[in-house]
Design a protein around this motif. Structure first.
Motif, PDB file in Angstrom:
ATOM      1  N   LEU A 151       0.714  -1.223  -0.006  1.00 20.54           N
ATOM      2  CA  LEU A 151       0.006   0.053  -0.053  1.00 20.54           C
ATOM      3  C   LEU A 151       0.809   1.446   0.064  1.00 20.54           C
ATOM      4  N   ALA A 165       1.647  -7.331  -3.136  1.00 16.35           N
ATOM      5  CA  ALA A 165       0.273  -7.722  -2.595  1.00 16.35           C
ATOM      6  C   ALA A 165       0.178  -9.321  -3.052  1.00 16.35           C
ATOM      7  N   ILE A 178      -6.525  -5.884  -0.727  1.00 19.40           N
ATOM      8  CA  ILE A 178      -6.030  -4.531  -0.487  1.00 19.40           C
ATOM      9  C   ILE A 178      -5.898  -3.955  -2.044  1.00 19.40           C
ATOM     10  N   TYR A 295      -5.889   2.977   0.675  1.00 18.72           N
ATOM     11  CA  TYR A 295      -5.890   2.595   2.084  1.00 18.72           C
ATOM     12  C   TYR A 295      -7.062   2.373   2.696  1.00 18.72           C
ATOM     13  N   ALA A 298      -8.923  -1.024   1.486  1.00 23.76           N
ATOM     14  CA  ALA A 298      -8.079  -2.067   1.832  1.00 23.76           C
ATOM     15  C   ALA A 298      -8.476  -2.449   3.222  1.00 23.76           C
ATOM     16  N   LEU A 323      -3.287  -2.370   8.783  1.00 21.71           N
ATOM     17  CA  LEU A 323      -4.011  -1.697   7.751  1.00 21.71           C
ATOM     18  C   LEU A 323      -4.529  -0.232   8.239  1.00 21.71           C
TER      19      LEU A 323
END
Length: 426
Positions: A151, A165, A178, A295, A298, A323
């Protein structure tokens, strides 16, 4: 570095060293009061070490009902063998600490950029110890590190974002979620293509180097309802109303067995499908992206899939804390109150396991109420997260886009992607 930044960075470093020393001390006292049933480190000593022996011979555990992980987990469990002179357990904990430190550094670097915040680093450093020493005895910190880096690299390199990812998804699946918040158009094509190519290449390599890389798929279908899941909480209260079900150790977790358990499991799967549909609907309807949207999406996606899961182990909170910390690096995130709820849920999870886990297993009123609080916090966080994500992305016609303002204050985003992230797509 600006003069006022140095004291903050020293405070971040001191906070990490102090809290991690405390976590190591707790790990050394695993099994002693007041840590409840203890045995948190047993999984590394007995299970991971046994799998290491199997993997070292070039094969994934075959026919092992406890092996339920994608093939990317193999290299992670083999990695402690790269550190000579240490026992498997010592090397595993050292690598978990290294991954933890990497997350802290990545969040701190992101928070130091213009228009960003160090709140994310603070949440990770102060929030992870709420889970006591558990994060050091599971490989969820390593997986979370891959998701966090994916991210945080998105604004600089879409290909790197997709690759990290994919690596995370091959270790524990959930990091694939995500990527749901990447802006539509060329940005999404680049990220998802990179993820697909990376996943395909790594799967081919693992299939060539190891036997039985996909045996884990046979074990997933047999999972029941774990006592710490949302469905498990309902069954725990049903025990007080006379339901005759029992708690048994199955598939590496304490699960309920008895009448209606299969119905609860099916309902959980149906809710997971509904959660996936809700995220797809948001993506189709969303018209406004800010630099924080990938963000926020996700976190929302992983939250929804966590609360609808048949299994909500305490280490799942490691993912959510990571996260949430990424979201807090951006001053334009919509998820600040969600991060507060997740932090509270992490504290409740530590009480549920290991401190009061005997009560949870025995379905006492204390255990049942504790799981109601923990899972209630997670459900509230998921609902609030989705509502705030929806509100931020779908605005009435004529409403100014917050993304245009954020483009002026967060110049760290690659200018090549700004048209997708900051301009209405309606």
């Amino acid at each position: 570095m600006k003069p006022w930044m140095k004291p903050r960075l020293l405070l971040v470093a001191a906070g990490w060293l102090t809290t991690r020393a405390l976590m190591l001390w707790l790990l050394a006292r695993d099994g002693h009061a007041p840590l409840g049933i203890g045995g948190v480190a047993r999984e590394v000593h007995e299970l991971y070490a046994r799998w290491y022996g199997v993997l070292a011979h070039g094969t994934f555990p075959s026919g092992d009902r406890l092996w339920q992980y994608p093939p990317g987990a193999g290299p992670v469990l083999l990695s402690p063998g790269l550190l000579p002179g240490l026992t498997y357990f010592q090397a595993f904990v050292l690598l978990a600490l290294a991954a933890d430190a990497l997350v802290a550094v990545a969040l701190t670097r992101a928070g130091n950029r213009t228009g960003r915040s160090l709140r994310g680093a603070a949440l990770w450093i102060a929030g992870l110890p709420l889970l006591l020493h558990l994060p050091l005895a599971r490989y969820d910190v390593q997986v979370t590190a891959l998701a966090v880096i994916a991210l945080l690299t998105f604004s600089r390199s879409t290909r790197a974002c997709g690759a990290f990812a994919a690596l995370g998804a091959l270790v524990k699946v959930w990091p694939a979620l995500i990527l749901i918040g990447t802006p539509r158009g060329r940005t999404t094509r680049e990220v998802w293509t990179s993820a697909a190519v990376t996943a395909g290449a790594l799967l081919l390599a693992l299939a060539a180097l190891f036997r039985h890389p996909f045996d884990f798929l046979r074990q997933q279908g047999g999972r029941g309802v774990q006592i710490e899941s949302l469905g498990g909480t309902a069954l725990s209260f049903a025990r007080h109303a006379g339901w005759p079900g029992q708690v048994r150790y199955r598939y590496g977790a304490m699960e309920f067995t008895g009448p209606y358990v299969s119905t609860i499991a099916a309902a959980s799967l149906a809710l997971t499908v509904a959660a996936f549909g809700a995220m797809l609907l948001w993506r189709l309807r969303a018209r406004h992206w800010t630099p924080a949207t990938p963000y926020d999406a996700a976190l929302c996606a992983v939250l929804l899939f966590t609360v609808t899961s048949r299994v909500i182990s305490p280490q799942y909170l490691v993912w959510l804390l990571g996260l949430a910390a990424v979201c807090l690096t951006s001053r334009h995130t919509s998820q600040r109150p969600v991060a507060v709820l997740i932090t509270a849920a992490a504290a409740a999870s530590a009480l549920a396991y290991p401190v009061l886990y005997r009560d949870v297993m025995d379905c006492t009123w204390t255990g049942s109420l504790l799981m109601l609080v923990r899972n209630g916090l997670l459900v509230a966080a998921a609902a609030l997260s989705f509502r705030r994500l929806w509100t931020a992305g779908i605005r009435p016609a004529g409403t100014p886009s917050a993304g245009i303002r954020s483009a002026e204050t967060e110049p760290s985003h690659n200018s090549r992607h700004l048209p997708h992230e900051t301009v209405s797509t309606s």
